[in-house]
Design a protein around this motif. Structure first.
Motif, short mmCIF file in Angstrom:
data_model
loop_
_atom_site.label_atom_id
_atom_site.label_comp_id
_atom_site.label_asym_id
_atom_site.label_seq_id
_atom_site.Cartn_x
_atom_site.Cartn_y
_atom_site.Cartn_z
N GLY A 33 0.86 -1.04 -0.11
CA GLY A 33 0.11 -0.01 0.08
C GLY A 33 0.73 1.40 -0.12
O GLY A 33 0.34 2.37 -0.21
N LYS A 34 2.09 1.23 0.18
CA LYS A 34 2.77 2.52 0.19
C LYS A 34 3.50 2.87 -1.22
O LYS A 34 4.08 1.73 -2.01
N PRO A 35 3.13 4.00 -1.88
CA PRO A 35 3.47 4.26 -3.11
C PRO A 35 5.08 4.30 -3.35
O PRO A 35 5.92 4.56 -2.41
N VAL A 36 5.25 3.69 -4.61
CA VAL A 36 6.74 3.50 -4.89
C VAL A 36 6.90 4.04 -6.42
O VAL A 36 5.99 3.98 -6.97
N THR A 37 8.27 4.55 -6.66
CA THR A 37 8.62 5.02 -7.73
C THR A 37 9.70 4.45 -8.23
O THR A 37 10.74 4.36 -7.71
N LEU A 38 9.72 3.83 -9.63
CA LEU A 38 10.82 3.27 -10.22
C LEU A 38 11.29 4.31 -11.43
O LEU A 38 10.46 4.87 -11.71
N SER A 39 12.86 4.17 -11.52
CA SER A 39 13.19 5.32 -12.49
C SER A 39 14.02 4.62 -13.53
O SER A 39 14.50 3.64 -13.33
#
Lengths: 114, 113
Positions: free
Chosen positions: B16-22
């Motif tokens: 449930g915790k937002p995550v960003t991949l780059s």
């Protein structure tokens, strides 16, 4: 719609044996591109070859060779004198003109036993 | 001399915790792709950008978003990761025109705990 079939889920060979990985594709396009990628355990996809639909010449690169036959919609990949470092999952993939998508087969896991 | 760079290589996030991949590229390719690859499966396209034009695959869940602020960078945002989102996420670039070529990054392996 496009489809890529790799019927062999897993193959095991003993080192120095030759092995052929099969790939059969379906497409309605007359112009398309076929690819093979290698995915070692580390996960990255390593490009091996691209072939366009108008070029049916077979290709050899070192121990690798590819056989493209439009009549049977196949693009098979042969490794000669296999080595342990060849152990990986190999994906065949198809790109139709203008589709901007690389559509993968389900992959073949090759294990080369020393 | 990596041409398509993905960070981080491994990412652990909470349910449930937002995550960003780059993903970044030095190839100046028009097209950038995000693929999801679950264990023992083929990579599956989530979406792609052709320049600034965003193209979503029909079956990509709404939980997944993407941003491309410039030619070089593309981000994958997962708003509320579930356990089923654990996968390898592969970024790729392409020319978008014949002869079609695709260059993949080394991937980010996402674990959801």
């Amino acid at each position: 719609a496009q489809k890529v079939t790799q019927a062999q889920t897993e193959i095991s060979v003993v080192e120095k044996e030759d092995v052929t990985l099969d790939c059969v594709y379906e497409t309605r396009d007359t112009t398309y591109y076929l690819f093979w990628y290698k995915q070692p355990p580390s996960g990255e996809l390593v490009f091996l070859i691209r072939r366009n639909s108008f070029d049916e010449q077979n290709e050899i690169s070192g121990r690798y060779s590819w056989n493209f036959q439009k009549s049977t919609s196949s693009f098979n990949f042969t490794i000669t004198a296999s080595q342990v470092v060849d152990s990986a999952v190999y994906f065949c993939a198809l790109s139709e003109t203008g589709a901007n998508n690389l559509f993968f087969g389900t992959g073949t896991r090759l294990t080369v036993i020393p | 001399d990596a041409m398509v760079i993905q960070n981080p290589r491994y990412q652990v996030t909470q349910f449930g915790k937002p995550v960003t991949l780059s993903c970044s590229q030095t190839l100046n390719h028009n097209v950038m792709y995000w693929y999801q690859q679950k264990s023992s499966q083929a990579p599956k396209l989530l979406f792609h950008y052709y320049d600034k034009d965003f193209n979503n695959e029909a079956d990509t869940p709404d939980n997944f978003q993407s941003r491309r602020p410039n030619t070089s960078f593309c981000f994958l945002d997962i708003r509320s990761p579930g356990l089923g989102d654990a996968a390898m996420y592969l970024c790729a670039t392409g020319t978008g025109t014949a002869p079609y070529g695709y260059t993949f990054g080394s991937g980010t392996r996402l674990t959801v705990v």
